[in-house]
Design a protein around this motif. Structure first.
Motif, PDB file in Angstrom:
ATOM      1  N   THR A  33     -13.443 -67.119 -11.893  1.00  0.00           N
ATOM      2  CA  THR A  33     -13.646 -68.079 -10.801  1.00  0.00           C
ATOM      3  C   THR A  33     -12.317 -68.729 -10.418  1.00  0.00           C
ATOM      4  N   TRP A  34     -11.582 -69.196 -11.413  1.00  0.00           N
ATOM      5  CA  TRP A  34     -10.282 -69.826 -11.142  1.00  0.00           C
ATOM      6  C   TRP A  34      -9.329 -68.843 -10.460  1.00  0.00           C
TER       7      TRP A  34
ATOM      8  N   LYS B 159     -10.169 -66.248  -8.566  1.00  0.00           N
ATOM      9  CA  LYS B 159     -10.666 -66.054  -7.199  1.00  0.00           C
ATOM     10  C   LYS B 159     -10.295 -67.247  -6.316  1.00  0.00           C
ATOM     11  N   ASP B 160     -10.404 -68.458  -6.887  1.00  0.00           N
ATOM     12  CA  ASP B 160     -10.101 -69.675  -6.133  1.00  0.00           C
ATOM     13  C   ASP B 160      -8.606 -69.938  -5.995  1.00  0.00           C
TER      14      ASP B 160
ATOM     15  N   LYS C  60      -6.551 -70.703  -8.311  1.00  0.00           N
ATOM     16  CA  LYS C  60      -6.029 -71.719  -9.233  1.00  0.00           C
ATOM     17  C   LYS C  60      -5.183 -71.094 -10.340  1.00  0.00           C
TER      18      LYS C  60
END
Lengths: 332, 332
Positions: free
Chosen positions: B292-293, B295-296, B298
């Protein structure tokens, strides 16, 4: 009437000596409104006090030079202007090395000497007992059947750690510095094996023999070469409460030894330094447990009692020579 | 058709050399009933493999002499006699240093190269990313506003640790060995301060300046003198995940350094060695978080990709020279 007081006269360099302390006399104080007058009965001397005699940053602030030293003490209330404290009752707490002193009572605990000797509140039911119990159970987390090794095993903390280890079902191996201590730990404290580190050539091998399944918990009171030998036998997922490093406290240079990181990473070892006050919230529960075990005869407690106010500095120095068995206490 | 294979020919003494490895050719295997035939695409080289090349007791068994070395790899299924694996699909897992090999599929994970590059499954979404995430969150437990110091900061694990530290709201200070790495960590990975430990005279002082509030979490990838300098600035109740000790892996004698026990006990420091498999139960949760990080935006990820099957040993040796930025991977 005069009152004797012990001051820190010099910051010790290396091993402390009697010259670092100074006895003075001052006027005996009197209790004013809200105060109590205390007469010292028992004084605890402890290795950690060495740290406070230096001015290095530590978990407790340094003692001030030319001011009285303080440590855990038991005192009798001999005059009271405070309704909470009756004359003739006893208290424990951090007090100054004075024959007589006044206090507001703040920070003092009332203690009852009718069931156990008053000095027990400086040892097994006091700071050293709490240190043993909480360091072992909160960090060491020994499981039944595991092997627990304790250095400084005959000291005030170590002698209690081993006994709790036995209550919890561990194989318990100790390290101590005289044959007399070795005998005491086996006979009176239930240690399974005890190694005299002063007369044993290969300590690591001796630990391997005494702990054939390896070391699951190492309660470290000493640091230095003894700890190297124990860590050479450490198991995967072992826990190491680091309680003290008495072998290193008087060093004037930073002691060197084998680097620990490879052992720690290879074996997923946990090392955790602590001081007992980190677990203050658990004191009541711990004291209750210890008092029950003591009453049930599951814990013995050993004290080395020295007599006389003037003997306090020497008793402190004797800790570093390992002259104590169990808790070192000065009776006034 | 022939198949190239890399064997461990000698157990390295000190720093490994190309002479410790041997290339041989053998017949290309074929997949029998239930098996798949794999073609190597990406090979991970990692510092921990050094430990497996020795025969000392460790958390992973040693490689056998004159047998193929194995490490994390991504491979393509090029023939399949196993309905679970389609020809053309990709897998990751612990595989042997061979161009082609057969497998039952046991222990392999299917990976999807359409959203991230396949090699990410050897790094940020693989073992090194999991090591960074789980070591930091399970042991380091950084809190917002705390200071996190990372050694080996430009390495595969370190470059991820620092970024997670930023996501969690820490001040992040890194140690790396070239000015180029220092720049990369500050520009691409969000490190607040990075110290070039090779050109800095007084590392301890540099850390003190970069971490004016002291060090709350020290993620230790290296051991040795860099760690001494960080630990000289450690705060009360600090946590030290001990992930690796690359500075010590090639030592032929046990390295010595300042004893850690006084620092550990004075500051109630927790040091915990670990390998990522200790936290296997948390892998799914950790991978999801990292994906998720990623993809975002971050998390950035950095790879050093070397090309050619014959370059695998040299790429491994280059780790100890710090020639990689981020994850070192060999593309076949």
């Amino acid at each position: 009437m005069m009152n004797r007081v012990i001051l820190l006269d010099k910051r010790p360099i290396g091993t402390p000596t009697l010259n670092d302390f100074k006895f003075i006399e001052e006027e005996k104080p009197t209790a004013k409104n809200g105060e109590i007058l205390l007469k010292a009965l028992f004084v605890s001397v402890d290795p950690y006090l060495r740290g406070r005699m230096s001015d290095a940053k530590s978990y407790v602030p340094p003692f001030e030079l030319h001011k009285p030293i303080s440590s855990g003490m038991i005192a009798e209330v001999i005059a009271s202007e405070n309704a909470d404290f009756k004359v003739g009752s006893h208290v424990s707490g951090l007090l100054e090395w004075k024959e007589f002193q006044v206090s507001t009572g703040k920070g003092l605990n009332k203690v009852d000497g009718t069931k156990v000797g008053l000095s027990a509140y400086l040892g097994i039911l006091g700071m050293t007992g709490l240190t043993a119990y909480l360091g072992l159970t909160e960090i060491g987390k020994p499981k039944e059947g595991e092997t627990l090794v304790v250095s400084g095993a005959a000291g005030a903390v170590g002698s209690v750690v081993g006994q709790i280890g036995k209550v919890l079902g561990c194989r318990v191996v100790g390290l101590a510095g005289t044959d007399e201590k070795v005998e005491m730990l086996k006979k009176d404290f239930g240690y399974d094996e005890v190694i005299n580190y002063k007369t044993t050539k290969d300590i690591s091998k001796a630990i391997k023999n005494a702990a054939p399944n390896g070391v699951d918990v190492y309660f470290d009171n000493v640091g230095g070469e003894i700890s190297d030998a124990v860590l050479a036998n450490i198991n995967n997922f072992a826990r190491v409460p680091v309680c003290g490093a008495i072998s290193l406290y008087n060093d004037t240079e930073i002691a060197k030894g084998p680097r620990l990181q490879p052992i720690i990473v290879k074996n997923s070892v946990l090392m955790q330094g602590f001081i007992v006050s980190n677990y203050a919230a658990k004191f009541p529960e711990a004291i209750q447990k210890m008092a029950t075990w003591l009453k049930d005869g599951k814990l013995a407690h050993q004290e080395t009692i020295v007599e006389g106010f003037d003997q306090i500095p020497q008793a402190f120095l004797d800790l570093f020579e390992g002259k104590n068995k169990g808790k070192m206490i000065v009776k006034i």
